[in-house]
Scaffold this motif. Structure first.
Motif, short mmCIF file in Angstrom:
data_model
loop_
_atom_site.label_atom_id
_atom_site.label_comp_id
_atom_site.label_asym_id
_atom_site.label_seq_id
_atom_site.Cartn_x
_atom_site.Cartn_y
_atom_site.Cartn_z
N ALA A 373 -116.11 -45.89 76.88
CA ALA A 373 -115.59 -47.26 77.02
C ALA A 373 -115.16 -47.81 75.67
CB ALA A 373 -116.66 -48.15 77.66
N SER A 374 -115.92 -47.51 74.63
CA SER A 374 -115.57 -47.98 73.29
C SER A 374 -114.27 -47.37 72.80
CB SER A 374 -116.72 -47.64 72.32
OG SER A 374 -116.43 -48.10 71.02
N ARG A 375 -114.08 -46.07 73.03
CA ARG A 375 -112.86 -45.40 72.58
C ARG A 375 -111.63 -45.96 73.31
NH1 ARG A 375 -115.94 -43.99 69.12
NH2 ARG A 375 -116.57 -41.86 68.63
N ILE A 376 -111.73 -46.15 74.61
CA ILE A 376 -110.60 -46.68 75.37
C ILE A 376 -110.32 -48.13 74.98
CG2 ILE A 376 -109.70 -47.14 77.69
CD1 ILE A 376 -109.91 -44.18 76.98
N LYS A 377 -111.37 -48.88 74.71
CA LYS A 377 -111.20 -50.26 74.24
C LYS A 377 -110.44 -50.29 72.92
CE LYS A 377 -113.71 -52.00 71.36
NZ LYS A 377 -114.80 -52.44 70.46
N GLU A 378 -110.80 -49.38 72.01
CA GLU A 378 -110.11 -49.33 70.72
C GLU A 378 -108.64 -48.98 70.89
OE1 GLU A 378 -112.38 -46.46 68.62
OE2 GLU A 378 -114.13 -47.75 68.35
N ARG A 379 -108.35 -48.13 71.85
CA ARG A 379 -106.97 -47.68 72.04
C ARG A 379 -106.10 -48.76 72.67
NH1 ARG A 379 -104.95 -42.19 72.46
NH2 ARG A 379 -102.89 -42.17 73.39
N TYR A 380 -106.66 -49.49 73.64
CA TYR A 380 -105.85 -50.45 74.39
C TYR A 380 -106.22 -51.91 74.13
CZ TYR A 380 -104.14 -46.42 76.95
OH TYR A 380 -103.55 -45.22 77.29
N HIS A 381 -107.24 -52.16 73.34
CA HIS A 381 -107.67 -53.49 72.94
C HIS A 381 -107.79 -54.43 74.15
CE1 HIS A 381 -108.77 -56.34 69.89
NE2 HIS A 381 -108.04 -57.26 70.48
N ARG A 382 -108.71 -54.11 75.00
CA ARG A 382 -109.06 -54.96 76.14
C ARG A 382 -110.47 -54.56 76.58
NH1 ARG A 382 -104.35 -54.61 79.40
NH2 ARG A 382 -103.41 -54.06 77.40
N PRO A 383 -111.18 -55.44 77.28
CA PRO A 383 -112.52 -55.08 77.76
C PRO A 383 -112.45 -53.88 78.70
CG PRO A 383 -112.15 -57.45 77.93
CD PRO A 383 -110.82 -56.83 77.60
N VAL A 384 -113.36 -52.95 78.52
CA VAL A 384 -113.36 -51.70 79.30
C VAL A 384 -114.76 -51.44 79.84
CG1 VAL A 384 -113.01 -49.20 79.21
CG2 VAL A 384 -111.48 -50.71 77.93
N ILE A 385 -114.81 -51.00 81.10
CA ILE A 385 -116.07 -50.54 81.69
C ILE A 385 -115.83 -49.13 82.23
CG2 ILE A 385 -117.95 -51.00 83.29
CD1 ILE A 385 -117.07 -53.87 83.45
N ALA A 386 -116.63 -48.18 81.78
CA ALA A 386 -116.57 -46.81 82.26
C ALA A 386 -117.75 -46.56 83.19
CB ALA A 386 -116.59 -45.82 81.10
#
Length: 584
Positions: A373-386
């Motif tokens: 979730a942290s990696r995807i958040k860094e890539r797309y800059h939005r809240p992420v839940i995995a």
């Protein structure tokens, strides 16, 4: 990730600093809300006193009674780095103060989940404890504490997480974030809370002549500051002044060669020099290796590494931890690629992605979804839940990471209020949270979460911003200034390491270590000054870029120590091509 660079504005007048402090450091401190020399001091005498910690006297009295009566004490911890350092500190400090029977228990995240649950109380009964002390958990363990009470086991809760509307019926709660607590530093990590509790216990034992009567050497609580520094940095809590003191003192002990064998072994296997250690080394080298144990195995292994005085055993465990971290990286890499494939199936255009992004794969590893979730958040800059499947039939577990502007736990609370049937349980911080729900409600939750994020954030909030401390003159890009900035910390969450921006001539570029971009940059139009630079984890589809001749970078000034020779280099956080307009 596309990003815009903004210059920081000093919030404090530099005139409050003494004249000997470098003007650049004055400006940097000012932009971080520090307004005087006193707020920069990191000596132990500047540490906040424990007097205002609500529940501390009751907690100390109960632990004191356990020592007097030779009662069995069980420390129940958490399976991350903060929980591990908290558990190790509590057990070692209690043993040094004469506790006859003290042990620890860490819930296996795959079998029991987080905190003092009723199921963990059943496991705890095998230790026959008279007293359970929770560390880095417990504030949300309502049913678990009730179960312990029914079993006749007292519970002292030490925690730092945000409480819910109901508090557990423990015999004492020490948590700076509980209602009515006037302790001004609300940012203590769990290990910081435990440090205060054990320090107060030592003071009470000293006042009643416990150590002299028992013939015990009085423990020096400063001996545990290496653990406090590691847990505080690894848990990414804000480094307010009080936390900076704790971290700085811990770093000093490690640099002086006075850390525990386990920490020395972890530093050695991570190829970090203890004498030149900085806070980022704790966060990026030691923290991941410790967290990997809790993600993939049993955190008891990590606690054993931190507690042992046997250097050979510490080295052997550190090697096992490093192996687990390599496994974690491999699992994370494949999961990240699967997640990116999912996103491409949604829409390749970032502007069409949900504001609140949910991803699910039943085969993902429960212990690694937080990092994903942290990696995807860094890539797309939005809240992420995995999400991944839970061991409990029909249930899935989620791990959330947020961006500035959205308090993720409060967002989940809002979803739970509007859809009471969806979330089985949840908890967390402003920037990270965990939850469980029935798989059948996943799509309903996905929609509700995106709706709540859209209610709180705008499209502008989804634009990543890199805050810079300005542009450095070519004459300032030197080893002396790099060392000055290195020593100006400790830097960390909410007290970020100085970042600068500028445009450079790109003279050489190549990939090293699979996905790191090594560069040689020319400073200024005449390119007479040459500087090494490295950007970690770049998009290898974009870099190296043979068309790039000039680049705009946001960077940190770093001291590179290679084979005993120190040189200045740039640690690049963001890079974009100037001459073509293309961006990473």
């Amino acid at each position: 990730m596309k990003a815009i660079i903004k210059r920081r504005i000093s919030a404090s007048p530099a005139s409050h600093f003494s004249a000997h402090l470098h003007p650049l450091l004055q400006r940097i401190y000012g932009s971080r809300g520090v307004s005087s020399d006193a707020q920069v001091k990191t000596d132990l005498s500047s540490l906040l006193k424990p007097d205002s910690l609500k529940g501390l006297p009751t907690a100390v009295d109960r632990i004191h009674q356990a020592l007097i009566s030779h009662q069995r004490i069980l420390v129940v911890g958490d399976f991350d780095a903060d929980g591990a350092t908290s558990s190790a500190l509590a057990v070692m400090a209690l043993r040094s103060m004469g506790a006859t029977f003290v042990d620890f228990l860490v819930p296996n995240r795959f079998d029991y989940g987080y905190g003092l649950t009723p199921e963990i109380v059943e496991v705890a009964k095998q230790f026959s404890p008279d007293l359970i002390i929770t560390v880095d958990n417990g504030i949300s363990s309502i049913s678990g504490v009730d179960e312990a009470n029914r079993a006749g086991i007292d519970v002292v809760v030490t925690d730092h997480h945000l409480p819910g509307s109901e508090l557990p019926k423990a015999c004492a709660i020490v948590n700076p974030n509980q209602p009515g607590c006037e302790f001004t530093s609300k940012n203590l990590a769990g290990v910081g809370v435990v440090f205060y509790v054990m320090t107060a216990l030592r003071s009470q034992l000293r006042s009643c002549h416990w150590f002299s009567d028992k013939g015990l050497d009085e423990p020096n609580m400063a001996d545990y500051l290496d653990l406090v520094a590691l847990g505080t940095v690894a848990d990414v809590v804000p480094l307010d002044h009080n936390n900076r003191i704790l971290v700085a003192q811990g770093l000093r002990r490690i640099r002086a060669g006075r850390s525990r064998p386990g920490i020395k072994s972890l530093l050695n296997i991570a190829n970090r020099s203890e004498h030149r250690l900085v806070s980022s080394d704790l966060g990026f080298a030691l923290g991941p290796r410790l967290n990997a144990v809790g993600r993939l195995d049993d955190m008891s292994l990590g606690i054993q590494c931190l507690m042992t005085n046997d250097e050979n055993l510490a080295s052997e465990i550190a090697r096992q931890m490093d192996d687990l971290n390599q496994d974690r990286k491999s699992i994370e890499g494949s999961m990240q690629q699967e997640a990116l494939n999912q996103l491409q199936n949604i829409d390749v255009d970032e502007s069409s992605l949900p504001f609140g992004l949910c991803l699910y794969n039943g085969n993902w590893h429960q212990g690694v979804i937080g990092i994903l979730a942290s990696r995807i958040k860094e890539r797309y800059h939005r809240p992420v839940i995995a999400f991944a499947d839970s061991d409990e039939e029909g249930m899935i577990k989620g791990s959330a990471r947020s961006i500035p502007g959205l308090h993720i736990r409060d967002a989940l609370d809002a979803v739970a209020a509007s859809h009471p049937h969806i979330l089985s349980k949840f908890g967390g911080h402003a920037m990270a949270a965990g939850m469980s729900l029935e798989k059948q409600y996943y799509h309903e939750f996905e929609t509700a979460f995106d709706r709540e994020v859209r209610r709180q954030l705008t499209e502008d909030d989804l634009q990543a911003i890199i805050f810079s401390d300005g542009e450095l003159a070519s004459a300032d890009i030197n080893l002396d200034l790099a060392q000055l900035l290195r020593d100006g910390g400790p830097w960390g969450q909410h007290f970020p390491e100085p970042m600068f921006d500028g445009t450079f001539t790109l003279l050489q570029q190549r990939i090293v270590g699979e996905k790191h971009l090594k560069m040689v940059l020319g400073v200024g139009d005449d390119k007479q000054q040459i500087i090494d630079a490295i950007a970690f984890n770049v998009d290898t589809e974009c870099w190296p870029n043979p068309q790039a001749t000039h680049v705009a970078v946001a960077y940190k000034l770093d001291v590179n120590d290679f084979r005993g020779k120190q040189t200045v280099q740039l640690l690049v956080d963001h890079i974009s091509v100037v001459n073509t307009g293309l961006r990473e």
